[in-house]
Scaffold this active site. Structure first.
Site, PDB file in Angstrom:
ATOM      1  N   ARG A 134      39.530  43.505  32.621  1.00 46.73           N
ATOM      2  CA  ARG A 134      38.704  42.496  31.910  1.00 46.73           C
ATOM      3  C   ARG A 134      39.256  40.907  30.804  1.00 46.73           C
ATOM      4  O   ARG A 134      38.676  39.990  31.386  1.00 46.73           O
ATOM      5  CB  ARG A 134      37.291  43.660  31.260  1.00 46.73           C
ATOM      6  CG  ARG A 134      36.161  42.385  31.472  1.00 46.73           C
ATOM      7  CD  ARG A 134      34.755  42.892  30.540  1.00 46.73           C
ATOM      8  NE  ARG A 134      34.611  44.131  30.947  1.00 46.73           N
ATOM      9  CZ  ARG A 134      34.030  44.076  31.510  1.00 46.73           C
ATOM     10  NH1 ARG A 134      32.583  43.363  32.081  1.00 46.73           N
ATOM     11  NH2 ARG A 134      33.452  45.011  32.366  1.00 46.73           N
ATOM     12  N   HIS A 151      17.651  34.733  33.689  1.00 52.55           N
ATOM     13  CA  HIS A 151      17.097  36.172  34.105  1.00 52.55           C
ATOM     14  C   HIS A 151      16.356  35.709  34.890  1.00 52.55           C
ATOM     15  O   HIS A 151      14.982  35.421  34.333  1.00 52.55           O
ATOM     16  CB  HIS A 151      17.742  37.449  33.262  1.00 52.55           C
ATOM     17  CG  HIS A 151      17.433  38.345  33.787  1.00 52.55           C
ATOM     18  ND1 HIS A 151      18.505  39.662  34.269  1.00 52.55           N
ATOM     19  CD2 HIS A 151      16.178  39.532  33.251  1.00 52.55           C
ATOM     20  CE1 HIS A 151      18.035  40.550  35.068  1.00 52.55           C
ATOM     21  NE2 HIS A 151      15.990  40.473  34.067  1.00 52.55           N
TER      22      HIS A 151
HETATM   23  C1  GRF Z   1      19.037  33.748  39.349  1.00 55.35           C
HETATM   24  O1  GRF Z   1      17.913  34.691  40.191  1.00 55.35           O
HETATM   25  C2  GRF Z   1      19.278  33.773  38.146  1.00 55.35           C
HETATM   26  O2  GRF Z   1      18.376  33.677  37.497  1.00 55.35           O
HETATM   27  C3  GRF Z   1      19.544  35.214  38.169  1.00 55.35           C
HETATM   28  O3  GRF Z   1      21.340  34.620  39.282  1.00 55.35           O
HETATM   29  C4  GRF Z   1      20.188  33.748  40.635  1.00 55.35           C
HETATM   30  C5  GRF Z   1      21.038  32.549  40.535  1.00 55.35           C
HETATM   31  O4  GRF Z   1      20.738  31.762  42.118  1.00 55.35           O
HETATM   32  N1  GRF Z   1      21.250  35.634  37.343  1.00 55.35           N
HETATM   33  P1  GRF Z   1      21.272  30.891  41.902  1.00 55.35           P
HETATM   34  O5  GRF Z   1      22.877  31.067  42.974  1.00 55.35           O
HETATM   35  O6  GRF Z   1      21.175  29.877  40.511  1.00 55.35           O
HETATM   36  O7  GRF Z   1      20.425  29.850  43.341  1.00 55.35           O
END
Ligand code: GRF
Length: 217
Positions: free
Chosen positions: A65, A109
């Site tokens: 990492r 999120h």
């Molecule tokens: C979204 O639901 C975001 O909240 C989460 O991952 C997903 C990404 O979707 N962290 P996208 O690639 O932006 O369409």
């Protein structure tokens, strides 16, 4: 003007919302690079269409990492990024990296944090029977899905919803609050105080929502 790098792993619909916002006249941030850890990330094409430079820093190419994150850091420096938006970036960033970019990493999120950290949020929201779900934009801290909250958007769970329909409704809200959060930060209207983000000159809804709706029709 705040120079932002967007980190992605997948389709990039939030990236697209950020690209669209940055294209608006007077928006106080611009995307200087889109970096994916996954060469197949669909969002890379969205960046190319918008003429934004892209890079792939594939975590599989590194021993650990730390080496991956050092390469990521070098790439961010190359583009002179001053701020990072994680938009569906599926790698955990360790404390060393997060502290190096203290208060300069934003994440979105799909839940009302601190509920339902991690994956499969809408499935878990449905199983738990909560009446409201939503999404959260927050400053990133070393713990997963943790850190000062900038904006949240909530919606009532419809008993007819399944995880897919709920995810789609939440995603629409994500596309509203992610650009808006970045704008507040770029305008200097956000002050971080411990675990809280204080937003200058913000209005807050005065009335609560009740679900199911108890008012007779
Ligand atoms: C979204 O639901 C975001 O909240 C989460 O991952 C997903 C990404 O979707 N962290 P996208 O690639 O932006 O369409």
């Amino acid at each position: 003007m705040l120079d932002v790098a967007v980190l992605i792993s997948g389709r990039g619909s939030n990236l697209q919302a950020l690209i669209d916002a940055c294209a608006e006249e007077g928006f106080p941030a611009r995307i200087v690079a889109v970096i994916a850890n996954n060469p197949g990330a669909g969002g890379l094409d969205k960046a190319k269409v918008a003429n934004i430079p892209t890079s792939v820093v594939n975590h599989r190419d590194f021993e650990d990492r730390e080496a991956f994150e050092n390469a990521l850091d070098a790439e961010l420096k190359k583009y002179k990024a001053k701020f990072i938006c994680l938009a569906g970036f599926m790698r955990l960033l360790d404390a060393r990296f997060v502290n190096r970019w203290k208060d300069r990493i934003l994440n979105i999120h799909p839940s009302l944090l601190p509920s339902f950290k991690g994956l499969h949020t809408q499935e878990r929201a449905l199983e738990s029977g909560v009446r409201f779900t939503g999404c959260t934009v927050h400053i990133v801290r070393p713990e997963m899905d943790d850190g000062p909250i900038i904006l949240q958007a909530a919606l009532a769970v419809d008993p007819e919803d399944d995880a897919d329909s709920l995810s789609n409704k939440v995603l629409e809200l994500e596309h509203l609050i992610y650009p808006e959060s970045l704008k507040l930060i770029a305008l200097g209207r956000v002050r971080i105080s411990g675990n809280r983000a204080i937003i200058e000159e913000a209005d807050y809804p005065k009335k609560g929502l009740i679900s199911p709706d108890l008012i007779p029709k």
